[in-house]
Enzyme design. Structure first.
Site, mmCIF file in Angstrom:
data_model
loop_
_atom_site.group_PDB
_atom_site.id
_atom_site.type_symbol
_atom_site.label_atom_id
_atom_site.label_comp_id
_atom_site.label_asym_id
_atom_site.label_seq_id
_atom_site.Cartn_x
_atom_site.Cartn_y
_atom_site.Cartn_z
ATOM 1 N N HIS A 1 24.493 -46.206 37.226
ATOM 2 C CA HIS A 1 25.343 -45.444 36.310
ATOM 3 C C HIS A 1 26.703 -46.118 36.213
ATOM 4 C CE1 HIS A 1 22.469 -42.491 35.563
ATOM 5 N NE2 HIS A 1 22.670 -41.698 36.580
ATOM 6 N N LYS B 1 29.674 -30.236 34.240
ATOM 7 C CA LYS B 1 30.257 -30.399 32.906
ATOM 8 C C LYS B 1 29.978 -29.165 32.050
ATOM 9 C CE LYS B 1 29.676 -33.419 28.850
ATOM 10 N NZ LYS B 1 28.503 -32.918 28.154
#
Length: 922
Positions: free
Chosen positions: A131, A581
């Site tokens: 990532h 998130k």
């Protein structure tokens, strides 16, 4: 900033090491004519704005290097202080490690026999991903590693003054190389480069760490008063394994093609075999025992004769070497049996000839026989010291290094199946519009039939071809080499049972299904990934329905028998980043806790153990934090089937680039999981009285967080008050920052979301909503709030959330937030959103101080000692980034794109330098 702190750091030593390294760096700068930079590096006269330096890019690089030197000094201080504390106070002194864990198990009355019986059942799987959170070039990371090794080298008291001076000179040479090396990436790294990085850790770091981990367990076992001989058999030790997503994770990553996956599997296999070959050769060089002095025993002699006959000329050649040394000849035969082509070179090729080992399990049987033959003649020390570590290498890395997971988004699968249906003359476009009931009815009908949708010469569409081409690679690899190197088929954004069942149709299409019982079974595990708050809440019902499906039941039973296990195991991945998130830190953490409880119950009802795969990142917002505290905060029974977790981007280098740190971080996982599993064998699950209150707090926190991100103008504020546009332009990972390229908040990946808030020092994903939740409880039920105050330090799930929010608040800086908010052009939007953030910041800070009964600045002394040496330098860097951002955006708005592009290297340097100072990106 706080995620990698350690309570055992000797800050005085860290300061001494920092001063030493900084003096070396200043000397290098002066030797190269950079006198002004050398004079104004922290800690001396650091208040000059960066823009006043003649060359701001070089100043930014100097600050970035300084922060890396500070990080190294703190890392080394922690490592050396741990060693000193263990030497002075014993292995039981340090929290989370084997000594403390085994001592506490002994003190609670758990018998040595019971602990020893359960140890081999402990399974920990670390999965490395690429990532895009690693902002530093691999070349720069290598220089950092060399510097750290030299810093550790000078700890040795044996060096003479002249030798110490030589080490100092070596440090300066590395620093000069670092200073002359560009820090930023001008091109996005290719998947092949990310793959090489992962293979480096799997081949060069972890194999060195594994025997040290085993030694520390055995030392702690002996120190606890247990019999070390009981752990001499390597099969009695906990299992550590590794996996990778690099080359397999195609969720929104168009560059991960079937060819890339095929290359990755081949690279992993060839490197694994070379690793095994290297260790077998080293073992052969040691086992020079003569048959004239010791009889090898009939079992070993028979196996030698069998292997020599099976290998033909290769076997005879192996037998001609080392005459009268049967143990060595046996290893020669093992080497000859490895599935490698003759004439091994740097560009080796693997093979699958019938005379070779079919899989690592065969080699393990021979290594076990070798060890038994040595113990039979009384050579216990040789068996334990020489053979057992090689057994563990093969047991851990096999012929594949680590399993490669395949991840794809559920929406991509929908499109792929729609195209397959259309190619087969069915209503493919209709499938995309069907509700769940219609989809289930169709999928159930199709799964009763072994008939594929298409013929080999047919083409369907881009998504369908991408999925099928990947699955064909998996099928071919499995046929040729077995499935040990193949991981799971992970479905990200799993929202319904149909999202999982469609995978069986893709497997059917290419032949990844196999007859089992009264139907077909899937050879590879199909794994849901639950990411959002709503999906986590729905996950138990989805999982139970999936487990009860006949194809899933047959597939689980097929793999259970193949693995020789007593119970069926279903892997379930849970996402920390996207749930945070989506709902904020409190709602994310507690919803994950509740989801795990319910998923375990769903598994129990279906006679299946649940193996949780924790998709954690490197920051508080993405599931990080102290490992031992994280483990303690998980629900009862969540580690029964083992633990799987991701290590992403920058955390790989931070935690594992150096051997001492790697041992420490892996031991925290191994000992923590073992302690949790063994303790829970002694007690039943009980509901904690505060759990309903946690539900309320989670709900209130979630509401406050959603009010913020759904407020009009929030997205505008986010895009202007943070450097998200620079982060999206940065070249720090091969994967795009958005799943489908849309400019919506939902499409933005969680990593750049956290990354950008951290850069601007809001860090709101690490604390927002906690204050509102505590304030609401205080108003509704003051008595329960007092109970929370009392329990916040003693109940692990609550302590984990509060401590992480505390760390998030410590990472934020209200003054710097205001400066970044000044970039927002619409004053109404700026005042509205900033007002909400500031109010919640003050509210959260105040209520956490109430829980701790003292100000955060005094309560978290270690945290503040980390922040102090970074504060002034970071303030300068933030100001420079804000100045550059404003100018860059003005140029882009005016259409002066060439001039704007010319500013990117300097902006990227600010991102790197601030990340170094904060010790995290996202």
């Amino acid at each position: 900033m706080i995620t990698s702190t350690s309570s055992v750091i000797d800050f005085e030593k860290a300061e001494r090491d920092t001063t030493f390294l900084l003096e070396c760096f200043r000397e290098v700068l002066r030797d190269l004519g950079e006198h002004e930079l050398a004079d104004h590096l922290p800690f001396e006269n650091a208040g000059i704005p960066l823009e006043r330096y003649p060359n701001t890019e070089r100043a930014l690089q100097a600050f970035s290097i300084f922060f890396q030197l500070l990080n190294m000094a703190e890392e080394n201080s922690g490592a050396q202080n741990r060693r000193a504390l263990e030497a002075e106070k014993g292995l039981e002194h340090l929290t989370g490690l084997w000594g403390r864990t085994l001592g506490r198990l002994r003190d609670t009355g758990i018998a040595e026999t019971e602990i020893r019986t359960l140890l081999p059942e402990i399974a920990v799987n670390a999965v490395l991903t690429a990532h895009p959170t690693e902002a530093k070039r691999k070349t720069v990371l290598e220089q950092h590693r060399q510097l750290y090794l030299l810093l550790v080298k000078r700890e040795n008291q044996m060096w003479t003054p002249q030798e110490q001076q030589e080490i100092r000179n070596e440090i300066k040479v590395v620093m000069e190389r670092l200073w002359r090396t560009g820090e930023i990436l001008f091109d996005k790294p290719e998947v092949s480069a990310e793959r090489r990085n992962v293979i480096h850790y799997l081949c060069n770091i972890f194999p060195e760490v594994l025997p040290l981990l085993d030694k520390r367990l055995i030392q702690a076992w002996k120190g606890t008063g247990f019999d070390p001989g009981k752990l001499s058999d390597p099969r009695s030790l906990p299992r550590l394994s590794f996996g990778s997503w690099v080359g397999g994770d195609r969720d929104g990553h168009p560059l991960v093609t079937a060819e890339v996956t095929e290359e990755t599997l081949a690279d992993m296999r060839s490197n694994a075999l070379m690793l095994v070959l290297r260790h077998l050769r080293e073992l052969a060089s040691k086992l020079s025992l003569s048959e004239r002095l010791h009889a090898p025993g009939a079992p070993l002699a028979r196996r030698i004769e069998h292997l020599a006959g099976r290998l033909g000329e290769k076997g005879q050649e192996a037998m001609r070497r080392n005459r009268h040394e049967p143990w060595r000849q046996f290893i020669n035969l093992m080497i000859a049996s490895l599935p490698l082509e003759a004439g091994i070179s740097d560009a080796i090729r693997t093979t699958s000839e019938p005379c070779c080992y079919m899989d690592a399990a065969e080699l393990l049987e021979d290594l076990a026989l070798l060890r038994e033959s040595l113990t039979a003649i009384g050579a216990h020390c040789i068996a334990d010291t020489d053979v057992a570590p090689v057994f563990r290498i093969v047991q851990t890395f096999g012929f594949h290094l680590g399993s490669l997971d395949i991840r794809q988004n559920s929406r991509f699968h929908d499109l792929a199946l729609s195209q397959l249906m259309t190619a087969a003359g069915l209503d493919g476009s209709g499938f995309l519009e069907w509700d769940e009931c219609e989809r289930r009815a169709f999928l159930d009908r199709e799964l009763h039939s072994p008939r594929p949708f298409t013929h080999p010469d047919m083409t369907a569409g881009p998504e369908a071809e991408a999925v099928l081409a990947c699955y064909r690679v998996l099928l071919d690899h499995g046929k040729q080499y077995g499935t040990d190197g193949l991981g799971s088929l992970i479905v990200s954004m799993t929202r319904n049972v149909s999202d999982l069942l469609v995978v069986y149709l893709f497997a059917r299409e290419v032949g990844l299904m196999t007859p089992s019982g009264d139907g077909d079974a899937c050879m590879l595990p199909v794994v849901p990934l639950f990411e959002t708050i709503d999906d986590l809440k729905k996950s138990p019902a989805i999982l139970q329905e999936f487990l009860l499906h006949p194809v899933t039941a047959r597939s689980l039973e097929y793999r259970r028998k193949k693995a020789g296990k007593a119970r069926r195991v279903q892997e379930v991945m849970i996402g920390y980043s996207d749930s945070n998130k989506d709902g904020g830190i409190f709602a994310s953490t507690w919803t994950l806790y509740r989801a795990q409880e319910a998923l375990l119950e769903a598994g129990r009802l279906c006679g299946t153990d649940i193996l949780f795969f924790h998709g954690r990142g490197g920051s508080i917002s993405r599931g990080a934090g102290p490992t031992h505290r994280f483990i303690k905060a998980q629900p009862y029974g969540s580690f029964r089937a083992g633990m799987c977790f991701t290590e992403q981007g920058e955390t790989i280098a931070q935690k594992y680039a150096n051997r001492i740190s790697a041992v420490y971080n892996l031991e925290l996982f191994m000992a923590g999981i073992a302690g949790s599993v063994i303790r829970q064998q002694q007690r039943k699950k009980t509901e904690y009285p505060l759990e309903p209150i946690m539900d309320l707090l989670s709900e209130k926190s979630h509401t406050a967080y959603r009010q913020l991100i759904e407020t009009e103008g929030f997205l505008t504020f986010f895009r202007e008050a943070t450097p998200i546009d620079i982060i999206e332009s940065n070249r720090i990972g091969s994967r795009p920052s958005r799943r489908s390229g849309k400019t919506t908040l939902a499409d933005l990946r969680a990593i750049p979301w956290v990354f950008s808030w951290n850069q601007a020092r809001f860090a709101l994903s690490g604390w927002y909503g906690v204050g509102s939740a505590l304030e609401a409880l205080h108003g509704i039920d003051p008595e329960t709030f007092d109970e929370i105050r009392f329990r916040s330090h003693v109940w692990p799930p609550l302590r984990n959330i509060v401590s992480n929010a505390d760390a998030g608040i410590a990472s934020a800086d209200l003054q710097i937030m205001h400066k970044y908010a000044g970039l927002v052009t619409d004053a109404t939007v700026r005042e509205r959103i900033l007002g909400m953030i500031e109010a919640e910041y003050l509210r959260t800070k105040a209520y956490i101080e109430i829980l701790f009964a003292e100000p955060l600045e005094t309560q978290r002394l270690n945290v503040n000692r980390f922040i102090a040496p970074r504060r002034e330098g970071l303030a300068m860097l933030h100001q420079q980034q804000i100045t550059l951002l404003k100018r860059w955006r003005e140029l882009r708005h005016s259409g002066m794109n060439d001039e704007a592009d010319g500013m990117l290297p300097e902006l990227f340097l600010t991102v790197n330098a601030i990340s170094g100072g904060l010790r995290t990106t996202g």
